[in-house]
Design a protein around this motif. Structure first.
Motif, PDB file in Angstrom:
ATOM      1  N   GLY A   1       0.821  -1.204   0.000  1.00 46.52           N
ATOM      2  CA  GLY A   1       0.000   0.000   0.000  1.00 46.52           C
ATOM      3  C   GLY A   1       0.847   1.242   0.000  1.00 46.52           C
ATOM      4  N   LEU A   2       0.193   2.359   0.276  1.00 48.95           N
ATOM      5  CA  LEU A   2       0.850   3.659   0.328  1.00 48.95           C
ATOM      6  C   LEU A   2       1.038   4.056   1.790  1.00 48.95           C
ATOM      7  CD1 LEU A   2       1.791   6.331  -1.007  1.00 48.95           C
ATOM      8  CD2 LEU A   2      -0.611   7.065  -0.947  1.00 48.95           C
ATOM      9  N   VAL A   3       2.253   4.470   2.119  1.00 46.92           N
ATOM     10  CA  VAL A   3       2.558   4.854   3.495  1.00 46.92           C
ATOM     11  C   VAL A   3       3.526   6.021   3.471  1.00 46.92           C
ATOM     12  CG1 VAL A   3       4.467   3.213   3.689  1.00 46.92           C
ATOM     13  CG2 VAL A   3       3.258   3.936   5.751  1.00 46.92           C
ATOM     14  N   GLN A   4       3.468   6.846   4.493  1.00 46.37           N
ATOM     15  CA  GLN A   4       4.404   7.957   4.585  1.00 46.37           C
ATOM     16  C   GLN A   4       5.749   7.469   5.085  1.00 46.37           C
ATOM     17  OE1 GLN A   4       2.496  10.943   7.068  1.00 46.37           O
ATOM     18  NE2 GLN A   4       1.744  12.009   5.235  1.00 46.37           N
ATOM     19  N   ALA A   5       6.786   8.201   4.735  1.00 49.55           N
ATOM     20  CA  ALA A   5       8.121   7.885   5.223  1.00 49.55           C
ATOM     21  C   ALA A   5       8.105   7.840   6.753  1.00 49.55           C
ATOM     22  CB  ALA A   5       9.118   8.918   4.738  1.00 49.55           C
ATOM     23  N   GLY A   6       8.786   6.817   7.294  1.00 50.68           N
ATOM     24  CA  GLY A   6       8.792   6.620   8.736  1.00 50.68           C
ATOM     25  C   GLY A   6       7.715   5.669   9.215  1.00 50.68           C
ATOM     26  N   GLY A   7       6.788   5.343   8.340  1.00 53.37           N
ATOM     27  CA  GLY A   7       5.689   4.466   8.691  1.00 53.37           C
ATOM     28  C   GLY A   7       6.043   2.998   8.579  1.00 53.37           C
TER      29      GLY A   7
ATOM     30  N   MET B   1       7.882  -4.285   7.997  1.00 54.67           N
ATOM     31  CA  MET B   1       8.724  -3.199   7.511  1.00 54.67           C
ATOM     32  C   MET B   1       8.457  -1.953   8.342  1.00 54.67           C
ATOM     33  SD  MET B   1       8.400  -3.784   3.398  1.00 54.67           S
ATOM     34  CE  MET B   1       6.703  -3.249   3.349  1.00 54.67           C
ATOM     35  N   ASN B   2       9.481  -1.483   9.024  1.00 49.04           N
ATOM     36  CA  ASN B   2       9.380  -0.295   9.864  1.00 49.04           C
ATOM     37  C   ASN B   2      10.324   0.786   9.357  1.00 49.04           C
ATOM     38  OD1 ASN B   2       7.531  -1.531  11.773  1.00 49.04           O
ATOM     39  ND2 ASN B   2       9.291  -2.681  12.547  1.00 49.04           N
ATOM     40  N   SER B   3      10.092   2.000   9.828  1.00 51.97           N
ATOM     41  CA  SER B   3      10.936   3.139   9.445  1.00 51.97           C
ATOM     42  C   SER B   3      11.125   3.188   7.938  1.00 51.97           C
ATOM     43  CB  SER B   3      12.303   3.044  10.144  1.00 51.97           C
ATOM     44  OG  SER B   3      12.152   3.000  11.547  1.00 51.97           O
ATOM     45  N   LEU B   4      10.047   3.064   7.227  1.00 49.99           N
ATOM     46  CA  LEU B   4      10.112   3.006   5.767  1.00 49.99           C
ATOM     47  C   LEU B   4      10.647   4.302   5.176  1.00 49.99           C
ATOM     48  CD1 LEU B   4       6.852   1.012   5.159  1.00 49.99           C
ATOM     49  CD2 LEU B   4       9.093   0.386   4.258  1.00 49.99           C
ATOM     50  N   LYS B   5      11.395   4.150   4.094  1.00 51.61           N
ATOM     51  CA  LYS B   5      11.998   5.268   3.383  1.00 51.61           C
ATOM     52  C   LYS B   5      11.469   5.288   1.956  1.00 51.61           C
ATOM     53  CE  LYS B   5      16.284   4.489   5.982  1.00 51.61           C
ATOM     54  NZ  LYS B   5      17.745   4.220   5.874  1.00 51.61           N
ATOM     55  N   ALA B   6      11.613   6.423   1.317  1.00 52.74           N
ATOM     56  CA  ALA B   6      11.154   6.545  -0.063  1.00 52.74           C
ATOM     57  C   ALA B   6      11.846   5.513  -0.959  1.00 52.74           C
ATOM     58  CB  ALA B   6      11.418   7.956  -0.574  1.00 52.74           C
TER      59      ALA B   6
ATOM     60  N   GLY C   1       3.480 -10.400  -6.721  1.00 53.35           N
ATOM     61  CA  GLY C   1       3.971  -9.096  -6.286  1.00 53.35           C
ATOM     62  C   GLY C   1       2.909  -8.226  -5.647  1.00 53.35           C
ATOM     63  N   THR C   2       3.353  -7.361  -4.744  1.00 58.07           N
ATOM     64  CA  THR C   2       2.468  -6.382  -4.119  1.00 58.07           C
ATOM     65  C   THR C   2       3.208  -5.053  -4.064  1.00 58.07           C
ATOM     66  OG1 THR C   2       1.073  -5.908  -2.183  1.00 58.07           O
ATOM     67  CG2 THR C   2       3.181  -6.963  -1.744  1.00 58.07           C
ATOM     68  N   GLN C   3       2.508  -3.978  -4.410  1.00 56.73           N
ATOM     69  CA  GLN C   3       3.145  -2.674  -4.514  1.00 56.73           C
ATOM     70  C   GLN C   3       3.260  -2.009  -3.142  1.00 56.73           C
ATOM     71  OE1 GLN C   3       4.283  -0.849  -7.410  1.00 56.73           O
ATOM     72  NE2 GLN C   3       5.126   0.474  -5.786  1.00 56.73           N
ATOM     73  N   VAL C   4       4.446  -1.516  -2.860  1.00 56.80           N
ATOM     74  CA  VAL C   4       4.683  -0.696  -1.667  1.00 56.80           C
ATOM     75  C   VAL C   4       5.180   0.662  -2.139  1.00 56.80           C
ATOM     76  CG1 VAL C   4       6.128  -0.388   0.380  1.00 56.80           C
ATOM     77  CG2 VAL C   4       5.189  -2.647  -0.156  1.00 56.80           C
ATOM     78  N   THR C   5       4.470   1.696  -1.739  1.00 58.96           N
ATOM     79  CA  THR C   5       4.848   3.054  -2.110  1.00 58.96           C
ATOM     80  C   THR C   5       5.028   3.872  -0.844  1.00 58.96           C
ATOM     81  OG1 THR C   5       3.576   2.894  -4.171  1.00 58.96           O
ATOM     82  CG2 THR C   5       4.219   5.101  -3.428  1.00 58.96           C
ATOM     83  N   VAL C   6       6.213   4.465  -0.699  1.00 56.72           N
ATOM     84  CA  VAL C   6       6.531   5.276   0.473  1.00 56.72           C
ATOM     85  C   VAL C   6       6.670   6.724   0.023  1.00 56.72           C
ATOM     86  CG1 VAL C   6       8.085   5.604   2.432  1.00 56.72           C
ATOM     87  CG2 VAL C   6       7.735   3.311   1.467  1.00 56.72           C
ATOM     88  N   SER C   7       5.829   7.579   0.550  1.00 57.38           N
ATOM     89  CA  SER C   7       5.872   8.993   0.173  1.00 57.38           C
ATOM     90  C   SER C   7       6.778   9.744   1.135  1.00 57.38           C
ATOM     91  CB  SER C   7       4.465   9.589   0.192  1.00 57.38           C
ATOM     92  OG  SER C   7       3.922   9.534   1.493  1.00 57.38           O
ATOM     93  N   SER C   8       7.532  10.656   0.560  1.00 57.48           N
ATOM     94  CA  SER C   8       8.494  11.410   1.388  1.00 57.48           C
ATOM     95  C   SER C   8       7.935  12.774   1.767  1.00 57.48           C
ATOM     96  CB  SER C   8       9.807  11.562   0.639  1.00 57.48           C
ATOM     97  OG  SER C   8       9.576  12.191  -0.598  1.00 57.48           O
TER      98      SER C   8
END
Length: 128
Positions: free
Chosen positions: A10-16, A88-93, A121-128
């Motif tokens: 999914g979509l998560v903010q950086a640090g999430g 997955m923790n502390s996610l980065k862009a 596959g599964t999409q991971v998107t990290v927004s900065s």
């Protein structure tokens, strides 16, 4: 028919944080090496090893991680559910990618990216 099905992207903010799951069916994978790979945008020909678990031959599993995720990602498995997970923790862009689950009897094959079984596959998107 053997299938690996990923979920949890999914979509998560950086640090999430996100938790990916991979449910296997068609056979028992308890003695198999299982792991996660990712393919980043613009790198369609490069599938990077992220984390893997290999059977010790007894009741334990050894884990292995790419340096860039050590301390942030944790791989685990539940043999009763024939599943493997990636916390997955502390996610980065730069973690943005399609994440793939893989399985193989030999860890060396898994680690080399030539595993016999792959998920879709599964999409991971990290927004900065």
């Amino acid at each position: 028919q053997v299938q690996l099905v990923e979920s949890g992207g999914g979509l998560v903010q950086a640090g999430g944080s996100l938790r990916l799951s991979c449910a296997a069916s068609g056979r028992t994978f308890s003695s198999y090496a299982m792991g996660w790979f990712r393919q980043a945008p613009g790198k369609e020909r490069e599938r990077e090893f992220v984390a893997g678990m290999r059977w010790s031959g007894s009741t334990t599993y050894y884990t292995n991680y790419v340096d860039s995720v050590k301390g942030r990602f944790t791989i685990s498995r539940d043999n009763a559910k024939n599943s493997v997970y990636l916390e997955m923790n502390s996610l980065k862009a730069e973690d943005t990618a399609v994440y793939y689950c893989a399985a193989d009897p030999a860890f060396a094959s898994l680690r080399a990216g030539t595993a016999g079984y792959w998920g879709q596959g599964t999409q991971v998107t990290v927004s900065s």
